[in-house]
Design a protein around this motif. Structure first.
Motif, PDB file in Angstrom:
ATOM      1  N   PRO A   1       0.749  -1.452  -0.406  1.00  0.00           N
ATOM      2  CA  PRO A   1      -0.025  -0.037  -0.405  1.00  0.00           C
ATOM      3  C   PRO A   1       0.885   0.815   0.310  1.00  0.00           C
ATOM      4  CG  PRO A   1      -0.886  -1.698   1.788  1.00  0.00           C
ATOM      5  CD  PRO A   1       0.389  -2.365   1.309  1.00  0.00           C
ATOM      6  N   TYR A   2       0.629   2.340  -1.243  1.00  0.00           N
ATOM      7  CA  TYR A   2       1.266   3.310  -1.526  1.00  0.00           C
ATOM      8  C   TYR A   2       1.711   4.103  -0.040  1.00  0.00           C
ATOM      9  CZ  TYR A   2       3.365   7.801  -2.825  1.00  0.00           C
ATOM     10  OH  TYR A   2       4.219   8.657  -2.738  1.00  0.00           O
ATOM     11  N   ASP A   3       3.281   4.630   0.723  1.00  0.00           N
ATOM     12  CA  ASP A   3       3.418   4.808   1.605  1.00  0.00           C
ATOM     13  C   ASP A   3       4.692   5.821   0.945  1.00  0.00           C
ATOM     14  OD1 ASP A   3       4.601   6.454   4.103  1.00  0.00           O
ATOM     15  OD2 ASP A   3       3.626   5.339   5.259  1.00  0.00           O
ATOM     16  N   SER A   4       4.717   7.204   0.849  1.00  0.00           N
ATOM     17  CA  SER A   4       5.790   7.951   0.361  1.00  0.00           C
ATOM     18  C   SER A   4       7.600   7.674   1.266  1.00  0.00           C
ATOM     19  CB  SER A   4       5.761   9.130   0.467  1.00  0.00           C
ATOM     20  OG  SER A   4       5.178   9.771   1.374  1.00  0.00           O
ATOM     21  N   ARG A   5       6.981   7.361   2.311  1.00  0.00           N
ATOM     22  CA  ARG A   5       8.227   7.114   3.513  1.00  0.00           C
ATOM     23  C   ARG A   5       8.659   5.754   3.174  1.00  0.00           C
ATOM     24  NH1 ARG A   5       5.354   6.444   9.188  1.00  0.00           N
ATOM     25  NH2 ARG A   5       4.220   5.522   8.066  1.00  0.00           N
ATOM     26  N   TYR A   6       8.427   4.866   2.123  1.00  0.00           N
ATOM     27  CA  TYR A   6       9.217   3.458   1.671  1.00  0.00           C
ATOM     28  C   TYR A   6      10.851   4.169   2.003  1.00  0.00           C
ATOM     29  CZ  TYR A   6       5.047   0.862   2.996  1.00  0.00           C
ATOM     30  OH  TYR A   6       3.640   0.292   3.780  1.00  0.00           O
ATOM     31  N   ALA A   7      10.737   5.199   0.825  1.00  0.00           N
ATOM     32  CA  ALA A   7      11.924   5.504  -0.460  1.00  0.00           C
ATOM     33  C   ALA A   7      13.249   5.996   0.701  1.00  0.00           C
ATOM     34  CB  ALA A   7      11.376   6.627  -0.878  1.00  0.00           C
TER      35      ALA A   7
ATOM     36  N   GLU B   1      10.427  -2.288   9.393  1.00  0.00           N
ATOM     37  CA  GLU B   1       9.610  -2.481  10.066  1.00  0.00           C
ATOM     38  C   GLU B   1       9.401  -1.902  11.533  1.00  0.00           C
ATOM     39  OE1 GLU B   1       8.051  -7.338   8.767  1.00  0.00           O
ATOM     40  OE2 GLU B   1       9.733  -6.775   9.802  1.00  0.00           O
ATOM     41  N   ARG B   2      10.495  -1.413  12.354  1.00  0.00           N
ATOM     42  CA  ARG B   2      10.582  -1.011  13.572  1.00  0.00           C
ATOM     43  C   ARG B   2      10.107   0.385  13.397  1.00  0.00           C
ATOM     44  NH1 ARG B   2      15.121  -5.219  14.569  1.00  0.00           N
ATOM     45  NH2 ARG B   2      16.932  -3.438  12.811  1.00  0.00           N
ATOM     46  N   ALA B   3      11.075   1.004  11.720  1.00  0.00           N
ATOM     47  CA  ALA B   3      10.602   2.906  12.112  1.00  0.00           C
ATOM     48  C   ALA B   3       9.051   2.926  11.587  1.00  0.00           C
ATOM     49  CB  ALA B   3      11.221   2.912  10.937  1.00  0.00           C
ATOM     50  N   LEU B   4       8.024   2.171  11.134  1.00  0.00           N
ATOM     51  CA  LEU B   4       7.202   2.667  10.387  1.00  0.00           C
ATOM     52  C   LEU B   4       5.891   1.889  10.577  1.00  0.00           C
ATOM     53  CD1 LEU B   4       7.838   2.247   6.570  1.00  0.00           C
ATOM     54  CD2 LEU B   4       7.679   4.831   8.572  1.00  0.00           C
ATOM     55  N   ASN B   5       6.812   0.536  12.106  1.00  0.00           N
ATOM     56  CA  ASN B   5       5.808   0.081  13.202  1.00  0.00           C
ATOM     57  C   ASN B   5       4.539  -0.897  11.987  1.00  0.00           C
ATOM     58  OD1 ASN B   5       4.159  -1.096  15.377  1.00  0.00           O
ATOM     59  ND2 ASN B   5       2.762   0.419  15.183  1.00  0.00           N
ATOM     60  N   ILE B   6       4.920  -1.470  10.979  1.00  0.00           N
ATOM     61  CA  ILE B   6       4.223  -1.913  10.275  1.00  0.00           C
ATOM     62  C   ILE B   6       5.187  -3.565  10.451  1.00  0.00           C
ATOM     63  CG2 ILE B   6       4.040  -0.526   8.761  1.00  0.00           C
ATOM     64  CD1 ILE B   6       5.731  -1.101   6.592  1.00  0.00           C
ATOM     65  N   ASN B   7       4.305  -4.425   9.142  1.00  0.00           N
ATOM     66  CA  ASN B   7       4.283  -5.702   9.536  1.00  0.00           C
ATOM     67  C   ASN B   7       4.537  -6.410   7.821  1.00  0.00           C
ATOM     68  OD1 ASN B   7       4.726  -8.873   9.448  1.00  0.00           O
ATOM     69  ND2 ASN B   7       3.875  -9.164  11.371  1.00  0.00           N
ATOM     70  N   LEU B   8       5.803  -6.935   7.482  1.00  0.00           N
ATOM     71  CA  LEU B   8       6.355  -6.849   5.435  1.00  0.00           C
ATOM     72  C   LEU B   8       5.375  -8.289   6.105  1.00  0.00           C
ATOM     73  CD1 LEU B   8       8.486  -4.155   5.330  1.00  0.00           C
ATOM     74  CD2 LEU B   8       6.676  -4.125   4.342  1.00  0.00           C
TER      75      LEU B   8
END
Length: 222
Positions: free
Chosen positions: A34-40, A65-72
């Motif tokens: 899902p789009y998130d400009s922070r991924y770059a 994962e740690r910085a964005l609090n996500i699970n990939l």
């Protein structure tokens, strides 16, 4: 069943080759998220992938994962890469939906084979570096009882205009549109339990085919 990530022999059975290097990496295609400009900010080597070991030997997956609090986890692709002394390379990747993609590269050609989670082949891609003309094949497997009827369709394409992401997108989604964009239909044939047969469509849009015993089998067209 399909190829196993741990099965090195299945990856390349040619015994005359000597394995020089083996690497294993977990990757996540950024354009499948899902789009998130922070991924770059966390794709530090600009490959459009998060990798467990990138070019700088950094684990981009864990950092993101740690910085964005996500699970990939649900987007992870597990890839084994084998490099041989004749400069050929074999890669085998397991996608989250169970698709297995096996790629062989030599100095002259590239061949790709895709199998679904049941181990059935669903697509192939082949091209020579010396030509701009490539071939793709898709397989529609229809199983009824103990018989498997397969519709095999062959397509041509201009590899200079074909995006390399076609395999990755098809691996993630199993959608033919992601694989056959820009291709031209060439030919179609049919097999029953792996042997080529003749088939006809009836008025109910069903394939009618005779088995080796002369019995007519009917398979619903998809």
């Amino acid at each position: 069943m399909g190829f196993e990530i741990s099965d090195t022999k299945a990856l390349n059975p040619n015994t005359h080759k000597t394995l020089k290097k083996e690497t294993n990496v977990t990757k996540v295609a950024l354009w499948q998220l899902p789009y998130d400009s922070r991924y770059a900010d966390y794709d530090t080597d600009n490959t459009s992938w998060f990798e467990s070991q990138n070019k700088q030997h950094s684990n981009e997956i864990k950092k993101a994962e740690r910085a964005l609090n996500i699970n990939l986890k649900e987007y992870e692709v597990y890839t084994k890469k084998l490099e041989y002394d004749d400069k050929s390379v074999t890669e085998i990747s397991r996608f989250p939906n169970g698709n297995i993609v096996k790629t062989n590269r030599t100095k002259n050609y590239v061949s790709v084979e895709i199998r679904d989670k049941s181990g059935q082949i669903t697509a192939q891609k082949f091209y020579n570096y010396s030509s701009k003309d490539g071939r793709k094949t898709v397989y529609k497997n229809i199983t009824k009882g103990g018989d498997t009827f397969t519709v095999v369709r062959i397509f041509s394409y201009d590899r200079t205009k074909n995006k390399a992401t076609d395999i990755i997108n098809y691996g993630y989604t199993s959608q033919e549109l992601n694989f056959l964009g820009g291709c031209s239909f060439e030919n179609e044939y049919y097999t029953l339990n792996g042997k080529e047969v003749k088939a006809e469509l009836n008025e109910k849009n069903e394939y009618c085919v005779k088995n080796e015993q002369g019995e007519t089998l009917v398979f619903a067209a998809e």
